[in-house]
Design an enzyme around this catalytic site. Sequence first.
Site, mmCIF file in Angstrom:
data_model
loop_
_atom_site.group_PDB
_atom_site.id
_atom_site.type_symbol
_atom_site.label_atom_id
_atom_site.label_comp_id
_atom_site.label_asym_id
_atom_site.label_seq_id
_atom_site.Cartn_x
_atom_site.Cartn_y
_atom_site.Cartn_z
ATOM 1 N N TRP A 179 120.938 40.985 87.761
ATOM 2 C CA TRP A 179 122.240 40.342 87.656
ATOM 3 C C TRP A 179 122.641 40.171 86.199
ATOM 4 C CZ3 TRP A 179 123.960 40.492 92.372
ATOM 5 C CH2 TRP A 179 123.153 40.182 93.453
ATOM 6 N N HIS A 209 122.404 35.127 87.222
ATOM 7 C CA HIS A 209 121.140 34.436 86.942
ATOM 8 C C HIS A 209 121.323 32.932 86.802
ATOM 9 C CE1 HIS A 209 118.297 37.690 86.661
ATOM 10 N NE2 HIS A 209 119.170 38.409 85.976
ATOM 11 N N ASP A 262 116.368 38.532 79.701
ATOM 12 C CA ASP A 262 117.253 39.631 79.297
ATOM 13 C C ASP A 262 117.452 39.655 77.786
ATOM 14 O OD1 ASP A 262 117.757 40.899 81.708
ATOM 15 O OD2 ASP A 262 119.405 39.541 82.221
ATOM 16 N N ARG A 304 114.400 41.597 76.152
ATOM 17 C CA ARG A 304 113.899 42.900 76.626
ATOM 18 C C ARG A 304 114.177 44.056 75.674
ATOM 19 N NH1 ARG A 304 117.824 45.147 80.953
ATOM 20 N NH2 ARG A 304 116.085 46.564 81.164
ATOM 21 N N HIS A 361 112.062 44.083 85.311
ATOM 22 C CA HIS A 361 113.270 43.561 85.962
ATOM 23 C C HIS A 361 113.621 44.263 87.271
ATOM 24 C CE1 HIS A 361 114.686 41.276 82.283
ATOM 25 N NE2 HIS A 361 113.745 42.055 81.781
ATOM 26 N N HIS A 419 113.800 34.145 86.240
ATOM 27 C CA HIS A 419 114.659 35.330 86.073
ATOM 28 C C HIS A 419 114.373 36.419 87.118
ATOM 29 C CE1 HIS A 419 117.249 37.966 83.618
ATOM 30 N NE2 HIS A 419 116.440 38.919 84.027
ATOM 31 N N ASP A 432 116.528 38.700 89.857
ATOM 32 C CA ASP A 432 116.749 40.150 89.783
ATOM 33 C C ASP A 432 116.356 40.908 91.048
ATOM 34 O OD1 ASP A 432 118.065 40.690 87.409
ATOM 35 O OD2 ASP A 432 116.241 40.949 86.223
ATOM 36 N N HIS A 458 118.415 46.640 91.734
ATOM 37 C CA HIS A 458 117.142 46.395 91.048
ATOM 38 C C HIS A 458 115.968 46.746 91.954
ATOM 39 C CE1 HIS A 458 118.130 44.227 87.150
ATOM 40 N NE2 HIS A 458 119.302 44.541 87.671
ATOM 41 N N HIS A 496 125.740 50.186 88.441
ATOM 42 C CA HIS A 496 124.834 49.064 88.230
ATOM 43 C C HIS A 496 125.595 47.851 87.685
ATOM 44 C CE1 HIS A 496 120.749 47.434 87.804
ATOM 45 N NE2 HIS A 496 121.332 46.681 86.885
ATOM 46 N N ASP A 530 125.856 44.129 89.107
ATOM 47 C CA ASP A 530 125.297 43.040 88.291
ATOM 48 C C ASP A 530 126.351 41.974 88.011
ATOM 49 O OD1 ASP A 530 122.614 43.546 87.818
ATOM 50 O OD2 ASP A 530 122.893 44.349 85.802
HETATM 51 N N1 DCM Z 1 117.721 48.884 85.591
HETATM 52 C C1 DCM Z 1 117.320 49.020 86.903
HETATM 53 N N2 DCM Z 1 116.605 50.093 87.279
HETATM 54 C C2 DCM Z 1 116.264 51.042 86.393
HETATM 55 C C3 DCM Z 1 116.674 50.941 85.058
HETATM 56 C C4 DCM Z 1 117.419 49.834 84.680
HETATM 57 O O1 DCM Z 1 117.605 48.157 87.712
HETATM 58 N N3 DCM Z 1 115.532 52.070 86.781
HETATM 59 C C5 DCM Z 1 118.534 47.725 85.210
HETATM 60 C C6 DCM Z 1 118.029 46.830 84.138
HETATM 61 C C7 DCM Z 1 119.304 46.278 83.546
HETATM 62 C C8 DCM Z 1 120.282 47.433 83.677
HETATM 63 O O2 DCM Z 1 119.762 48.238 84.750
HETATM 64 O O3 DCM Z 1 119.816 45.206 84.341
HETATM 65 C C9 DCM Z 1 120.479 48.248 82.431
HETATM 66 O O4 DCM Z 1 119.230 48.744 82.046
HETATM 67 P P1 DCM Z 1 119.020 49.588 80.726
HETATM 68 O O5 DCM Z 1 119.690 48.804 79.660
HETATM 69 O O6 DCM Z 1 117.515 49.631 80.604
HETATM 70 O O7 DCM Z 1 119.628 50.888 80.993
HETATM 71 ZN ZN ZN Z 2 116.935 41.074 84.327
HETATM 72 ZN ZN ZN Z 3 120.882 44.669 86.391
#
Ligand code: DCM
Ligand code: ZN
Ligand code: ZN
Length: 271
Positions: free
Chosen positions: A1, A6, A45, A48, A60, A116, A120, A126, A149, A153
């Site tokens: 999210w 969150h 977040d 990360r 996450h 958190h 998620d 996710h 996504h 989110d």
């Molecule tokens: N994310 C996800 N699954 C993945 C890669 C990323 O759920 N395989 C999520 C994590 C963050 C968002 O997507 O909430 C953006 O991730 P990133 O900044 O790593 O691309």
């Molecule tokens: Zn997260």
């Molecule tokens: Zn996300």
Amino acid sequence: WGSLGHITVAYIATKFVKEDTATYFQDLLRNDTEHYMAGVATWADSIRYTKWGRFTKNFHFIDAKDTPPSYCGVDFERDCKEDGCVVSSIQNYTLQLFDSSLYPWRRAQAAKFVIHFVGDIHQPLHAENVAQGGNGIHVKWGNSELNLHHVWDTSIAEKMLGGVRRRQYQAAFEWAANLSSEIQTGKYMAQSKSWTDGMNLDDPIATSMAWANESNAFICSHVLPEGPREIVGQQLAGEYFEKAAPVIELQVARAGYRLAAWLDLIVDRIT
Ligand code: DCM
Ligand code: ZN
Ligand code: ZN
Ligand code: DCM
Ligand code: DCM
């Protein structure tokens, strides 16, 4: 999210935890206001993408290698990466809360991760591998172009609440109050009693895998009902939004309610 999701999950949990649980985490997080959980809900977040926090970037989500919309499902052995996923992380940081050999600041950090990650895991994307949880799927949102996504989110919830880019904490607080009363006396009253079924502190993997599978099932029904190719370039702020909004509400409500129950179990065991 996004942060709105969150923070809302955290405020819902704050409404439902027992008094002992609130006291325990207020003490650990060194915040004796009603914002003790909301104030740390987005911390995971914020770290990360930092150098020291990089090891948490896969924590996450869990990348379910299923084939929506014909087949949805998460498999822990298949889908949890070697260096961890949201399911193993819920277990790991839950266990750290029991470890009295850790410094309090380490247990506080563990609490922030649990708060958190329980949020998620309830975001369907996710618990899905396709296009990195939908990050690689470009769609239309009103006059903007966003990835799928981000729509799940953040955009759907913000549209539901009527644009809340400023005053996130205020908006989250009000949304949480609303969803909490739906749980106590409203549309979720009957079903919420079963939201904690099967929850087992002795088996955090099985517990959170049940949450992941329930979340992932929405990939086939609501997120990609016609599959990952069909949705590319579609306008999602209309009919798609109307069907998605109730899913977001339900998942945020479940996450907050379950987080409260999980923290209650933890404190019952420690004290
Ligand atoms: N994310 C996800 N699954 C993945 C890669 C990323 O759920 N395989 C999520 C994590 C963050 C968002 O997507 O909430 C953006 O991730 P990133 O900044 O790593 O691309
Ligand atoms: Zn997260
Ligand atoms: Zn996300
Ligand atoms: N925090 C931390 N490590 C960081 C950044 C923040 O432990 N690198 C802690 C300090 C605060 C909490 O997280 O208690 C909230 O952080 P922020 O101020 O970034 O919201
Ligand atoms: N904290 C942390 N890592 C550190 C120092 C602190 O994660 N090396 C976190 C634990 C507490 C919060 O910061 O949640 C409290 O820090 P402060 O007293 O700086 O607000």
